[in-house]
Design a protein around this motif. Sequence first.
Motif, PDB file in Angstrom:
ATOM      1  N   TYR A  40      21.348  63.601  59.040  1.00 52.37           N
ATOM      2  CA  TYR A  40      21.081  62.369  58.803  1.00 52.37           C
ATOM      3  C   TYR A  40      20.777  61.466  59.891  1.00 52.37           C
ATOM      4  O   TYR A  40      21.369  61.678  61.138  1.00 52.37           O
ATOM      5  CB  TYR A  40      22.411  61.438  58.265  1.00 52.37           C
ATOM      6  CG  TYR A  40      22.714  62.012  56.818  1.00 52.37           C
ATOM      7  CD1 TYR A  40      22.235  61.325  55.842  1.00 52.37           C
ATOM      8  CD2 TYR A  40      23.684  63.301  56.712  1.00 52.37           C
ATOM      9  CE1 TYR A  40      22.504  61.782  54.351  1.00 52.37           C
ATOM     10  CE2 TYR A  40      23.783  63.799  55.334  1.00 52.37           C
ATOM     11  CZ  TYR A  40      23.242  62.847  54.240  1.00 52.37           C
ATOM     12  OH  TYR A  40      23.418  63.503  52.772  1.00 52.37           O
ATOM     13  N   VAL A  41      19.804  60.765  59.709  1.00 51.28           N
ATOM     14  CA  VAL A  41      19.257  59.699  61.128  1.00 51.28           C
ATOM     15  C   VAL A  41      19.906  58.490  60.550  1.00 51.28           C
ATOM     16  O   VAL A  41      19.002  57.749  59.770  1.00 51.28           O
ATOM     17  CB  VAL A  41      17.780  59.932  61.583  1.00 51.28           C
ATOM     18  CG1 VAL A  41      17.534  59.075  62.832  1.00 51.28           C
ATOM     19  CG2 VAL A  41      17.473  61.456  61.703  1.00 51.28           C
ATOM     20  N   ILE A  42      20.910  57.833  61.110  1.00 46.57           N
ATOM     21  CA  ILE A  42      21.300  56.361  60.724  1.00 46.57           C
ATOM     22  C   ILE A  42      21.259  55.527  61.808  1.00 46.57           C
ATOM     23  O   ILE A  42      21.672  55.667  62.834  1.00 46.57           O
ATOM     24  CB  ILE A  42      22.765  56.624  60.294  1.00 46.57           C
ATOM     25  CG1 ILE A  42      22.984  57.840  59.464  1.00 46.57           C
ATOM     26  CG2 ILE A  42      23.344  55.433  59.645  1.00 46.57           C
ATOM     27  CD1 ILE A  42      24.512  58.297  59.240  1.00 46.57           C
ATOM     28  N   ASN A  43      20.240  54.660  61.781  1.00 45.04           N
ATOM     29  CA  ASN A  43      20.100  53.613  62.530  1.00 45.04           C
ATOM     30  C   ASN A  43      20.745  52.394  62.039  1.00 45.04           C
ATOM     31  O   ASN A  43      20.574  51.748  61.102  1.00 45.04           O
ATOM     32  CB  ASN A  43      18.520  53.372  62.466  1.00 45.04           C
ATOM     33  CG  ASN A  43      18.224  52.020  63.313  1.00 45.04           C
ATOM     34  OD1 ASN A  43      17.743  51.197  63.163  1.00 45.04           O
ATOM     35  ND2 ASN A  43      18.311  52.310  64.865  1.00 45.04           N
ATOM     36  N   PHE A  44      21.512  51.840  63.229  1.00 46.13           N
ATOM     37  CA  PHE A  44      22.014  50.557  62.997  1.00 46.13           C
ATOM     38  C   PHE A  44      21.360  49.245  63.431  1.00 46.13           C
ATOM     39  O   PHE A  44      21.054  49.424  64.794  1.00 46.13           O
ATOM     40  CB  PHE A  44      23.572  50.553  63.735  1.00 46.13           C
ATOM     41  CG  PHE A  44      24.308  51.405  63.046  1.00 46.13           C
ATOM     42  CD1 PHE A  44      25.110  51.250  61.896  1.00 46.13           C
ATOM     43  CD2 PHE A  44      24.526  52.934  63.477  1.00 46.13           C
ATOM     44  CE1 PHE A  44      25.885  52.213  61.286  1.00 46.13           C
ATOM     45  CE2 PHE A  44      25.327  53.777  62.947  1.00 46.13           C
ATOM     46  CZ  PHE A  44      26.028  53.356  61.680  1.00 46.13           C
TER      47      PHE A  44
END
Length: 155
Positions: A40-44
């Motif tokens: 998972y690549v989770i960008n905030f």
Amino acid sequence: MRIIIIFCLLIITYSADAQVKLLTLHDLDKRLSNGKDTTYVINFWATWCAPCVDELPHFEKLRLANLKKPVQVLLVSLDFKSKLERAVIPFVQKNNIQAEVFLLNEPDQQQYIKRIDEKWSGAIPATLFVNQKVRRFYEQTFTEAELKSKLANLN
């Protein structure tokens, strides 16, 4: 004719609403634990954050480049929940964002910051790369090449 136009508008509105969902950290943890072989690549990010907005196309390109791989790009907006319909959904529509977009539904900012990463100051943009073996957090903006490199060097 009016019925067709109204029907089309309803479908567009529904699909936009369905495209941005509320997300708690419990939901996110559950999602991550269910994705056994997924990275998972989770960008905030947030709609009001210029560096965040500038890097969003890079995440979309990363998503497209990995469609046939066990890689998921999740975009987690830190906009206020009250901005969902007035700011976040229109932003996602206007920018034709196809990645999964969520609005973080957590009342305590300090608590969710620490749960994401102990060293996170709370500044955005920030990105979490996570799979069953690795968890890496970056409080920075990324170029397209940097994103690809970080993903390729996870293991």
